[in-house]
Motif scaffolding. Structure first.
Motif, PDB file in Angstrom:
ATOM      1  N   ASN A 193       4.515  17.491  -9.903  1.00 55.64           N
ATOM      2  CA  ASN A 193       5.659  18.256  -9.403  1.00 55.64           C
ATOM      3  C   ASN A 193       7.004  17.766  -9.922  1.00 55.64           C
ATOM      4  O   ASN A 193       7.973  18.525  -9.929  1.00 55.64           O
ATOM      5  N   ASN A 194       7.097  16.519 -10.345  1.00 51.62           N
ATOM      6  CA  ASN A 194       8.359  16.031 -10.888  1.00 51.62           C
ATOM      7  C   ASN A 194       8.603  16.498 -12.320  1.00 51.62           C
ATOM      8  O   ASN A 194       9.613  16.136 -12.935  1.00 51.62           O
ATOM      9  N   ARG A 195       7.695  17.305 -12.840  1.00 48.48           N
ATOM     10  CA  ARG A 195       7.903  17.867 -14.174  1.00 48.48           C
ATOM     11  C   ARG A 195       9.042  18.885 -14.174  1.00 48.48           C
ATOM     12  O   ARG A 195       9.605  19.207 -15.219  1.00 48.48           O
ATOM     13  N   ILE A 196       9.355  19.429 -12.987  1.00 48.38           N
ATOM     14  CA  ILE A 196      10.442  20.405 -12.866  1.00 48.38           C
ATOM     15  C   ILE A 196      11.381  19.958 -11.746  1.00 48.38           C
ATOM     16  O   ILE A 196      11.029  19.119 -10.923  1.00 48.38           O
ATOM     17  N   GLU A 197      12.596  20.520 -11.743  1.00 46.89           N
ATOM     18  CA  GLU A 197      13.569  20.199 -10.696  1.00 46.89           C
ATOM     19  C   GLU A 197      14.433  21.399 -10.391  1.00 46.89           C
ATOM     20  O   GLU A 197      14.564  22.319 -11.212  1.00 46.89           O
ATOM     21  N   VAL A 257       0.852  -1.184   0.000  1.00 47.68           N
ATOM     22  CA  VAL A 257       0.000   0.000   0.000  1.00 47.68           C
ATOM     23  C   VAL A 257       0.894   1.243   0.000  1.00 47.68           C
ATOM     24  O   VAL A 257       1.787   1.366   0.839  1.00 47.68           O
ATOM     25  N   PHE A 258       0.645   2.124  -0.944  1.00 44.97           N
ATOM     26  CA  PHE A 258       1.384   3.380  -1.025  1.00 44.97           C
ATOM     27  C   PHE A 258       0.381   4.509  -0.833  1.00 44.97           C
ATOM     28  O   PHE A 258      -0.568   4.634  -1.603  1.00 44.97           O
ATOM     29  N   VAL A 259       0.625   5.333   0.199  1.00 43.07           N
ATOM     30  CA  VAL A 259      -0.334   6.373   0.565  1.00 43.07           C
ATOM     31  C   VAL A 259       0.227   7.748   0.232  1.00 43.07           C
ATOM     32  O   VAL A 259       1.270   8.148   0.756  1.00 43.07           O
ATOM     33  N   PHE A 260      -0.457   8.460  -0.650  1.00 43.86           N
ATOM     34  CA  PHE A 260      -0.118   9.849  -0.948  1.00 43.86           C
ATOM     35  C   PHE A 260      -0.939  10.752  -0.036  1.00 43.86           C
ATOM     36  O   PHE A 260      -2.172  10.725  -0.101  1.00 43.86           O
ATOM     37  N   VAL A 261      -0.257  11.546   0.777  1.00 48.50           N
ATOM     38  CA  VAL A 261      -0.968  12.509   1.624  1.00 48.50           C
ATOM     39  C   VAL A 261      -0.681  13.893   1.049  1.00 48.50           C
ATOM     40  O   VAL A 261       0.359  14.491   1.296  1.00 48.50           O
ATOM     41  N   GLY A 262      -1.602  14.382   0.218  1.00 46.01           N
ATOM     42  CA  GLY A 262      -1.406  15.659  -0.456  1.00 46.01           C
ATOM     43  C   GLY A 262      -0.272  15.641  -1.465  1.00 46.01           C
ATOM     44  O   GLY A 262       0.168  16.690  -1.924  1.00 46.01           O
ATOM     45  N   CYS A 263       0.212  14.482  -1.818  1.00 38.93           N
ATOM     46  CA  CYS A 263       1.437  14.329  -2.606  1.00 38.93           C
ATOM     47  C   CYS A 263       1.106  14.047  -4.069  1.00 38.93           C
ATOM     48  O   CYS A 263       0.270  13.185  -4.352  1.00 38.93           O
ATOM     49  N   ASP A 264       1.782  14.747  -4.981  1.00 40.88           N
ATOM     50  CA  ASP A 264       1.453  14.665  -6.398  1.00 40.88           C
ATOM     51  C   ASP A 264       2.719  14.632  -7.258  1.00 40.88           C
ATOM     52  O   ASP A 264       3.064  15.602  -7.931  1.00 40.88           O
ATOM     53  N   ASP A 270      -3.084  10.701  -9.026  1.00 43.21           N
ATOM     54  CA  ASP A 270      -4.207   9.812  -8.718  1.00 43.21           C
ATOM     55  C   ASP A 270      -4.829   9.245  -9.989  1.00 43.21           C
ATOM     56  O   ASP A 270      -5.203   8.065 -10.047  1.00 43.21           O
ATOM     57  N   GLU A 271      -4.931  10.085 -11.006  1.00 41.66           N
ATOM     58  CA  GLU A 271      -5.522   9.619 -12.265  1.00 41.66           C
ATOM     59  C   GLU A 271      -4.606   8.607 -12.945  1.00 41.66           C
ATOM     60  O   GLU A 271      -5.075   7.597 -13.475  1.00 41.66           O
ATOM     61  N   ALA A 272      -3.299   8.864 -12.925  1.00 39.48           N
ATOM     62  CA  ALA A 272      -2.363   7.963 -13.595  1.00 39.48           C
ATOM     63  C   ALA A 272      -2.263   6.622 -12.886  1.00 39.48           C
ATOM     64  O   ALA A 272      -2.144   5.580 -13.537  1.00 39.48           O
ATOM     65  N   LEU A 273      -2.303   6.645 -11.560  1.00 49.09           N
ATOM     66  CA  LEU A 273      -2.087   5.421 -10.780  1.00 49.09           C
ATOM     67  C   LEU A 273      -3.385   4.830 -10.240  1.00 49.09           C
ATOM     68  O   LEU A 273      -3.356   3.830  -9.511  1.00 49.09           O
TER      69      LEU A 273
END
Length: 888
Positions: free
Chosen positions: A229-233, A218-225, A266-269
């Motif tokens: 956000n990984n589109r930039i660095e 189980v992988f839980v995203f808490v407000g995490c996207d 969320d949509e992708a996964l």
């Protein structure tokens, strides 16, 4: 010092920045000369690419192969060209009309007209002369502490010539200035978490993705996207985690998203969406901790061997503390909006399954925000997950391709800032408070400081502080107490529009530089070769500060006798680069190998396996579920264990008609960068404004349909936005991405939709003074009196007139001796620290952090700084010798 008029004029006599770079004709100059398209390697926050140049113009951006960029974004392929040639470029030095008249005549400069009046085009000699005069006037009247550097972080471009570091270097050479500390990104947790778990965590590498694929259930995203956000660095994005996330999904991992809105991740996964009232995550994790304890599903052995304070935390859960309230699922349900049965279900699932919890930085950008990450850590302790393969907690999964294996190799590092003799600091989110309350006491990281007695000059290079700072109307009022605002930027962004002197900096594609890919993986070094000549009269940041340094008689100290390309070459050769510089500069990329063992790395794994041999860098060496160090600070708004404290404003205390406004990072921008790329903006703007995501229920109540102009307003201000009605956000919550450029209409409303006109400037707590941007409620209504169109992306009016001032007017002779204030003699560890470790988000003064905090923070800082083992040792010795005491 004797500065002749002839010398001064020579600074703007047509010496192009590119002419200062050795090595013959630059690639950009060759591209100008020929009609055949030329391909030149370059790199940005959005990805590395080959630029196609013809007749001196950038005509196409070709991303690297999938091996080096797994998912190129339109920000790279379309945005780079669009913003380079956008009408919002600042092409010439500019001075605000009333400021110029006031300085010329010794009269009022009318700071209240910033952002409202035209600019006057001037020559570089006048612009740098006025800038130098403002610096010298401020030092004469208020000392160096009267100068405030609002630049931090270095996000303006990805290379080693980051404007914030160059600015710090220049000012430190002439005696220093007051500076920011901390940041907006994770200002609350970066202070608290070293006390709790021995590391900042928010800027730390994550467990290798293979461990997640092979072990996590189980992988839980808490407000995490991470998909957004990984589109930039911070360095150069290579997007390598995107295909890995899909492999993790294919392996059968269940994803859960605890969030008030559905995210691209969320949509992708295909995450299960658990709706939660914003700012209430602490209550949720306390209630889940309560349930696993009462159900007897807590890990007694882990609590005994790897933590301290579990007994006091459990008493708090049971209501045996001062508040007398048991943290039951029923208690949390009333706060979070999540049914009690669902809270129990989540708690039991995460306790029973191999679970990884990913907390976003956004969670702690809230009133009492530091409590949320702590509550997540304590829940992971209660269930015994920390440090097990594919399990535990991570607070940087959404950033820098967290999850990619790390090379552990050193990357190129540029010129350091040097020691700052001025010790006055301002937490990044407290600029308005500092300006409005000179000399005021404040607490930070357990110590008491005072703001500077008077700030009279704000210097801002490569940083859009006018978009960052909360309660923008308050900031505009606060800036009226400042005599001069200097902004060094390529574009007419918010900070430039509210400046007095605007120095046109070139863009990333108009200069040579070097960077690396993968903030954590560090497996590629990338050339950022100059693609085109600077537009107009713009100069690169190094050249601007070199010219200022020359005016102040400290050019040698600033450049160390090196040209930009020599600095690039030296930085490259000090790194772990596997090929010679000339070969690298031609190819544009040098691949750095990643050790096999990195693919098996588990965050906190060594601590889990042997807490005695591998203690955490906390006072106890263990996870501090109750922290005596924090208790000793005796801060009323920051208790010594995770505690739910009602935010000053949220849905639980909102007035009828108010909605909670969240402001996530944008999908097609890097904060405010790319906002002026019209080709991108057309794809998301609604009615020419920032889109506002509204629930179907709220829209129906207000009679709003998609495409309507809507208004959000509260006691702090008002913004107009374009409605997007959706079933992917919960009732009572609206979402407005941060970072849009502002424009005020005749009623003082932001006609463009900059959310910070309505966010609050209150601090998270007295521990960190961090931003609370996501603690914001406002009234929502359909707008029937919008003034169109939005003018945010139109340049200001520019006046043409001859401006010539005599050399004596500037008073350059006052610069003599300023450099003597900055002590040059440094011990080896001190010199390395200021050269390599003060170019990013970390503290720039060893005395700001305790020994234990430095021991924790340097685990992430040293690899970024590219220090080898011997260098790390001597820097650590310097830091520990000069760290502050832990007690307040």
């Amino acid at each position: 010092m004797n500065l002749s008029r002839r010398f001064f004029l020579s600074l703007s006599s047509g010496v192009a920045a590119g002419a200062l770079i050795p090595g013959g004709v630059s690639s950009a100059a060759k591209a100008v000369a020929g009609s055949v398209p030329t391909t030149i390697p370059h790199a940005t926050h959005y990805g590395a690419f080959h630029a196609v140049v013809q007749h001196g113009r950038l005509t196409a951006v070709r991303p690297l192969a999938e091996k080096h960029d797994a998912m190129p974004t339109p920000m790279l392929t379309e945005g780079i060209i669009a913003r380079t040639y956008d009408k919002t470029r600042v092409l010439y030095p500019m001075v605000r009309k009333s400021y110029l008249e006031g300085v010329e005549n010794g009269t009022d400069t009318k700071p209240e007209l910033r952002g409202k009046e035209p600019f006057v085009r001037v020559s570089w000699d006048v612009a740098l002369g006025l800038t130098s005069k403002a610096i010298l006037d401020t030092i004469d009247q208020h000392g160096n502490e009267g100068i405030f550097s609002s630049s931090y972080g270095g996000w303006s471009h990805a290379g080693i010539f980051r404007p914030n570091a160059l600015q710090g270097r220049f000012f430190n050479i002439i005696g220093g200035c007051s500076v920011t500390t901390g940041d907006y990104s994770a200002g609350a947790s970066q202070i608290l978490l070293p006390f709790v778990i021995g590391d900042m965590e928010v800027y730390s590498a994550q467990t290798s993705w293979e461990q997640i694929r092979d072990n996590t259930e189980v992988f839980v995203f808490v407000g995490c996207d991470p998909f957004k956000n990984n589109r930039i660095e911070y360095t150069v994005a290579d997007h390598q985690m995107y295909p890995r996330w899909m492999e993790i999904k294919k392996a059968g991992v269940k994803f859960i998203s605890i969030n008030p809105q559905v995210t691209p991740t969320d949509e992708a996964l295909e995450s299960e969406w658990v709706k939660i009232v914003p700012n209430t995550d602490t209550a949720l994790f306390l209630a889940m901790s309560y349930h696993v304890y009462k159900a007897g599903k807590h890990d007694k052995e882990f609590l005994k061997t790897h933590t301290v304070g579990a007994d006091r935390f459990i008493q708090h859960l049971e209501g045996k503390g001062p508040d007398g309230v048991a943290k039951t699922p029923e208690w949390a349900a009333k706060i979070t909006g999540i049914p009690a049965e669902k809270i129990r279900e989540l708690a039991e699932l995460m306790a029973a399954k191999r679970t990884e919890i990913a907390g976003a930085w956004a969670l702690q950008r809230a009133h009492h925000g530091e409590m949320t990450h702590w509550a997540i850590i304590n829940f992971a302790c209660m269930t015994g997950k920390i440090g097990l393969p594919g399990q535990g907690v991570g607070f940087s999964w959404h950033y820098g391709c967290g999850g990619m294996p790390q090379s552990g190799a050193s990357m190129p590092a540029g010129l350091g800032q040097g020691r700052n003799p001025i010790k006055k600091i301002c937490p990044a989110s407290r600029i308005s408070e500092m300006l409005l309350n000179p000399g005021k006491e404040f607490t930070y990281n357990g110590s008491t400081y005072t703001y500077p007695a008077k700030i009279d000059l704000v210097y801002n290079a490569g940083n859009n502080f006018m978009s960052h700072q909360q309660d923008t109307n308050e900031l505009i009022r606060a800036l009226q107490t400042v005599k001069t605002v200097v902004v060094q930027d390529p574009w007419w962004c918010a900070s430039s529009r509210w400046a007095d002197i605007v120095l046109p900096a070139s863009t990333t594609v108009e200069r040579d530089d070097v960077s690396s890919a993968g903030t954590y993986s560090n497996d590629k070094i990338l050339a950022m070769k100059k693609v085109i000549e600077p537009l107009g009269e713009s100069l690169d940041d190094f050249e601007i500060f070199r010219r200022l340094a020359e005016l102040f008689g400290v050019e040698q100290a600033f450049t160390e006798g090196q040209t930009p390309l020599e600095i690039i070459k030296a930085a490259y050769e000090k790194s772990a680069a596997p090929i010679p510089f000339d070969e690298f500069w031609e190819k544009g990329i040098a691949e750095v190998p990643v050790p096999k063992e990195a693919h098996k790395w588990v965050r906190h794994g060594d601590f889990r396996n042997d807490p005695v041999k591998n203690p955490l860098h906390t006072k106890s060496g263990k996870v501090e579920m109750y922290c005596e160090t924090v208790a000793a600070f005796k801060l009323p708004d920051c208790p010594p264990m995770p505690t739910y404290m009602e935010p000053a404003e949220f849905l639980g205390n909102a007035k009828p008609g108010q909605v909670h406004v969240v402001s996530p990072h944008p999908f097609m921008r890097l904060h405010s960068q790319m906002a002026n790329a019209e080709v991108l903006r057309k794809g998301y703007a609604v009615s020419g404004r920032e889109p506002l995501l509204i629930s179907v229920e709220d829209a129906k109540e207000q009679g709003i349909v998609s495409g309507d102009v809507v208004e959000l307003h509260n006691e702090r201000g008002s913004v107009l936005a374009g409605a997007v009605v959706s079933d992917k956000i919960m009732k009572g919550v609206v979402s407005l991405q941060e970072g849009v450029w502002p424009q005020l209409d005749s009623k003082g409303r932001c006609n463009s939709g900059l959310v910070n006109f309505i966010t609050s400037s209150r601090p998270s707590s007295g521990l960190n003074q961090a931003t609370t941007a996501n603690t914001c409620v406002a009234f929502l209504r359909k707008c029937t009196d919008a003034e169109t169109p939005n003018q945010a992306y139109e340049p200001p009016p520019v006046l043409q007139r001859e401006v010539a001032l005599k050399e004596e007017f500037y008073g350059f002779d006052r610069a003599y001796g300023l450099a003597d204030k900055a002590t040059a003699n440094m011990e080896p560890g001190e010199k390395l620290f200021y050269q390599r470790c003060t170019v990013c988000h970390g503290p720039r003064d060893p005395a700001q952090f305790t020994k234990q905090q430095w021991q924790g923070i340097t685990q992430s800082m040293f690899p970024r700084a590219g220090l080898d083992d011997d260098q790390q040792k001597i820097v650590m010795e310097f830091l520990l010798k000069n760290a502050k005491d832990a007690a307040p």
